[in-house]
Design a protein around this motif. Structure first.
Motif, short mmCIF file in Angstrom:
data_model
loop_
_atom_site.label_atom_id
_atom_site.label_comp_id
_atom_site.label_asym_id
_atom_site.label_seq_id
_atom_site.Cartn_x
_atom_site.Cartn_y
_atom_site.Cartn_z
N ILE A 56 33.44 44.56 41.30
CA ILE A 56 33.13 43.37 40.73
C ILE A 56 31.59 42.91 40.85
O ILE A 56 31.03 43.36 41.62
CB ILE A 56 33.91 42.26 41.43
N GLU A 107 39.27 41.65 42.22
CA GLU A 107 39.19 40.64 43.55
C GLU A 107 40.20 40.65 44.60
O GLU A 107 39.75 40.73 45.75
CB GLU A 107 38.88 39.07 43.02
N ARG A 108 41.28 40.76 44.05
CA ARG A 108 42.38 41.06 45.11
C ARG A 108 42.28 42.39 45.89
O ARG A 108 42.19 42.43 46.87
CB ARG A 108 43.76 41.07 44.40
N TYR A 110 39.35 43.98 46.17
CA TYR A 110 38.26 43.82 46.92
C TYR A 110 38.48 43.13 48.37
O TYR A 110 38.13 43.56 49.41
CB TYR A 110 37.12 43.11 46.23
N THR A 117 37.81 37.36 50.79
CA THR A 117 37.85 36.99 49.57
C THR A 117 36.63 36.74 48.86
O THR A 117 35.65 35.95 49.43
CB THR A 117 38.80 35.68 49.28
N PRO A 118 36.06 37.16 47.89
CA PRO A 118 34.90 36.77 47.07
C PRO A 118 34.81 35.44 46.75
O PRO A 118 35.71 34.68 46.52
CB PRO A 118 35.02 37.81 45.71
N ARG A 124 31.89 36.19 36.91
CA ARG A 124 32.19 37.33 37.33
C ARG A 124 32.94 38.26 36.44
O ARG A 124 33.53 37.80 35.55
CB ARG A 124 33.21 37.48 38.47
N VAL A 126 34.39 42.51 35.88
CA VAL A 126 34.84 43.90 36.64
C VAL A 126 34.33 45.05 35.79
O VAL A 126 34.65 45.03 34.48
CB VAL A 126 36.47 43.81 36.93
#
Length: 138
Positions: A56, A107-108, A110, A117-118, A124, A126
């Motif tokens: 991300i 994000e999940r 990551y 959590t970002p 953003r 990916v």
């Protein structure tokens, strides 16, 4: 992980996959338009079932510009992590995606790997790396 390692990235052995689930800072190497390597620290998630690695990042980053500059065939890239004498590298073709469902999935993953959590970021995107090679040393 075996002492020397080369395997189909869709079928890693359990110790290789375990190493990619540990919390490690990684590097992403992308080619600049002049062919020289651009290497930056990133967080990476590895999804062997989909044969993808995900990063991300902000849509205005240099890494995004370099991946996009490669065109429809994608950019040949590598992500790597190490700890002491252990290292693992994933290689493949990278593409930038901004679709909300793809960014949310990245994000999940990551958050799962890195334990946080970002922060929200409307810019953003990916970078999805379609994996062709995996290697490492344990």
């Amino acid at each position: 992980m075996a002492t020397k390692y080369s395997v189909d990235p869709g079928a890693p052995d359990p110790s290789y996959l375990s190493f990619w689930r540990e919390r490690h800072l990684c590097t992403l190497t992308t080619p600049r338009p002049d062919g020289t390597p651009h290497l930056v620290p990133v967080g990476v998630t590895y999804d062997p079932e989909a044969r993808l690695a995900r990063v991300i990042t902000n849509r205005a980053s240099a890494k995004v510009r370099y991946v996009r500059a490669a065109g429809d065939q994608g950019a040949a890239v590598a992500v790597c992590q190490l700890e002491g004498r252990r290292w693992a590298t994933l290689e493949g073709r990278a593409f930038v995606h901004d679709e909300p469902d793809r960014v949310a999935e990245a994000e999940r993953r990551y958050a799962e790997r890195y334990g946080r959590t970002p922060s929200p970021n409307p810019a953003r995107v990916v970078i999805e790396i379609h994996l062709t090679r995996a290697m490492g040393r344990g």
